[in-house]
Design an enzyme around this catalytic site. Sequence first.
Site, PDB file in Angstrom:
ATOM      1  N   ARG A 239       0.862  -1.185   0.000  1.00 31.00           N
ATOM      2  CA  ARG A 239       0.000   0.000   0.000  1.00 31.00           C
ATOM      3  C   ARG A 239       0.900   1.238   0.000  1.00 31.00           C
ATOM      4  O   ARG A 239       1.902   1.295   0.731  1.00 31.00           O
ATOM      5  CB  ARG A 239      -0.906   0.018   1.235  1.00 31.00           C
ATOM      6  CG  ARG A 239      -2.075  -0.965   1.171  1.00 31.00           C
ATOM      7  CD  ARG A 239      -3.099  -0.608   0.092  1.00 31.00           C
ATOM      8  NE  ARG A 239      -4.244  -1.494   0.059  1.00 31.00           N
ATOM      9  CZ  ARG A 239      -4.380  -2.555  -0.757  1.00 31.00           C
ATOM     10  NH1 ARG A 239      -3.418  -2.874  -1.605  1.00 31.00           N
ATOM     11  NH2 ARG A 239      -5.484  -3.289  -0.715  1.00 31.00           N
ATOM     12  N   GLU A 268      -4.235   7.056  -5.191  1.00 26.18           N
ATOM     13  CA  GLU A 268      -4.546   6.184  -6.332  1.00 26.18           C
ATOM     14  C   GLU A 268      -6.000   6.353  -6.718  1.00 26.18           C
ATOM     15  O   GLU A 268      -6.844   6.472  -5.827  1.00 26.18           O
ATOM     16  CB  GLU A 268      -4.316   4.713  -5.966  1.00 26.18           C
ATOM     17  CG  GLU A 268      -2.859   4.375  -5.729  1.00 26.18           C
ATOM     18  CD  GLU A 268      -2.661   2.876  -5.466  1.00 26.18           C
ATOM     19  OE1 GLU A 268      -3.614   2.110  -5.672  1.00 26.18           O
ATOM     20  OE2 GLU A 268      -1.564   2.508  -5.063  1.00 26.18           O
ATOM     21  N   HIS A 286      -0.523  -0.087  -9.789  1.00 23.42           N
ATOM     22  CA  HIS A 286      -1.229  -1.049  -8.916  1.00 23.42           C
ATOM     23  C   HIS A 286      -1.726  -2.266  -9.713  1.00 23.42           C
ATOM     24  O   HIS A 286      -2.933  -2.531  -9.787  1.00 23.42           O
ATOM     25  CB  HIS A 286      -2.394  -0.363  -8.187  1.00 23.42           C
ATOM     26  CG  HIS A 286      -2.821  -1.102  -6.953  1.00 23.42           C
ATOM     27  ND1 HIS A 286      -3.060  -0.488  -5.759  1.00 23.42           N
ATOM     28  CD2 HIS A 286      -3.036  -2.436  -6.724  1.00 23.42           C
ATOM     29  CE1 HIS A 286      -3.416  -1.388  -4.855  1.00 23.42           C
ATOM     30  NE2 HIS A 286      -3.408  -2.582  -5.425  1.00 23.42           N
TER      31      HIS A 286
HETATM   32  C1  8YV Z   1      -6.104  -5.776  -6.377  1.00 28.92           C
HETATM   33  C2  8YV Z   1      -5.048  -5.353  -4.017  1.00 28.92           C
HETATM   34  O1  8YV Z   1      -5.634  -5.298  -7.587  1.00 28.92           O
HETATM   35  O2  8YV Z   1      -5.921  -7.403  -3.272  1.00 28.92           O
HETATM   36  C3  8YV Z   1      -5.559  -6.270  -2.975  1.00 28.92           C
HETATM   37  O3  8YV Z   1      -5.612  -5.857  -1.809  1.00 28.92           O
HETATM   38  O4  8YV Z   1      -4.653  -4.277  -3.731  1.00 28.92           O
HETATM   39  C4  8YV Z   1      -4.955  -5.788  -5.443  1.00 28.92           C
HETATM   40  O5  8YV Z   1      -4.522  -7.085  -5.515  1.00 28.92           O
HETATM   41  C5  8YV Z   1      -7.392  -5.150  -6.157  1.00 28.92           C
HETATM   42  O6  8YV Z   1      -7.858  -5.114  -4.896  1.00 28.92           O
HETATM   43  C6  8YV Z   1      -8.364  -5.811  -7.136  1.00 28.92           C
HETATM   44  O7  8YV Z   1      -9.635  -5.875  -6.707  1.00 28.92           O
END
Ligand code: 8YV
Length: 320
Positions: A239, A268, A286
Site C-alpha cells: 500500500r 490512487e 497497482h
Molecule cells: C487488487 C489489491 O488489484 O488485493 C488487494 O488488496 O490491492 C490488489 O490485488 C485489487 O484489490 C483488485 O480488486
Amino acid sequence: MSRPKVWIPRRLSAATLDRARASYDVIEEPLDEPASAARIIEMSAQVDAMIPCHSERFTAEVAAVLDSRLKIVANHSVGVDHCDLPALRARGIDVTNTPDVLSDATAEIAMLLMLGAARRTVEGDRVVRSGAWDTWSPAFMVGKQVSGARLGIVGMGRVGRSMAEKARSFGMEIHYHNRAELAADQAKGAIFHADLDEMLGQVDFLSLHCPITPETRNLMDARRLALLPKEAVIVNTARGGLIDEAALLAAIQSGHIAAAGLDCFAVEPGGNPALAGEERIMMLPHIGSATRKTRDAMGFRALDNLDAFFAGKRPRDLVN
Ligand code: 8YV
C-alpha cells in the site's frame, strides 16, 4: 425461493461474471472508476451482497447508513484497509477477502520492480526507445546486482513468503520483520528481526508486504530510510501509504537510496507526479495481482465466500 441479489461494481473477469450469474441475480455495473460512497449506500438497499474491490471505500460513515438489506461485502481483494471492519460488524455485515490466490502474481511484480529498479530499467528503456542510445562503454548504466544480495521483507505473510521463495532462487539472503517469528518450515532459513530498525541496517534491498494500519502508515519515513545502507533499493507492492513519498524522493535525490520500485502510491489512481521526473523510481499502476489467472482466482474466491454465506455457513475468509 428467489436468488440472492449481488452488486458487482467493477469490471471483474468474464469467468467470474459467468459463475456469479449462474448462482445469483447480479447487478453488473462495470465501472472503470471507483464506486462513490453515495452509490454504495444507494445500492445497499437493492442487494443482499456486494463484490467490491479495494477501490470502494466502506468508511465508518458509509457503514453507519448502509441499508439493513446488505448482509455481506465479499471483497475482490486481499487488502481490507478500505473497509472499516468494526463499523461493518456493528451493522451485522460480514466482510471477506481473497487471500492466497494473489500471492504469486504480486510477488512476481515485486521481483520485477526489484530487478527493474536495481538495473535501471526505466532509464534504459527510455534511452533505447527515444533513439538517444549513441554510445556504449563498460561504465554505461551500471546498476546494482540482485543475485547474492541481502533482501529484507517487511510482513512475512503469504505474499512476503512467496517473494522470499522467488528471491531465494536468485541466491538472496532473506531477512524479515514480522509481528511474530515464523516456524522453521515457513521461514526456510530466513533471518527474523523482531526490531525493524535493526533489520534495516543489514539489507541491500527492502520489500514491503505488510497491511496498512495506523501503526504502519508512513512506516518508511525519513528516519527509517536513513537507517538503510547507502544505495539500498526499496520496493513497495503493498500500500502506498507505507512510505513517506516526499522522504523517499529526497533520499533518492541525495543518493542515499539508489532506486525504488513502486506499484502503489499514497494517492490512487494517479500516483505522485513529484516522483515522475526521477528515472531511478520504476512505477506501475497497482497491477500486482493483474494476471488473467489471478483475476479469475480472486473472483472465484470471493464467490466461494458468498456461496458459503448464503448456504448458512461461515465464509472461509471472514475478516470481521
Ligand atoms: C487488487 C489489491 O488489484 O488485493 C488487494 O488488496 O490491492 C490488489 O490485488 C485489487 O484489490 C483488485 O480488486
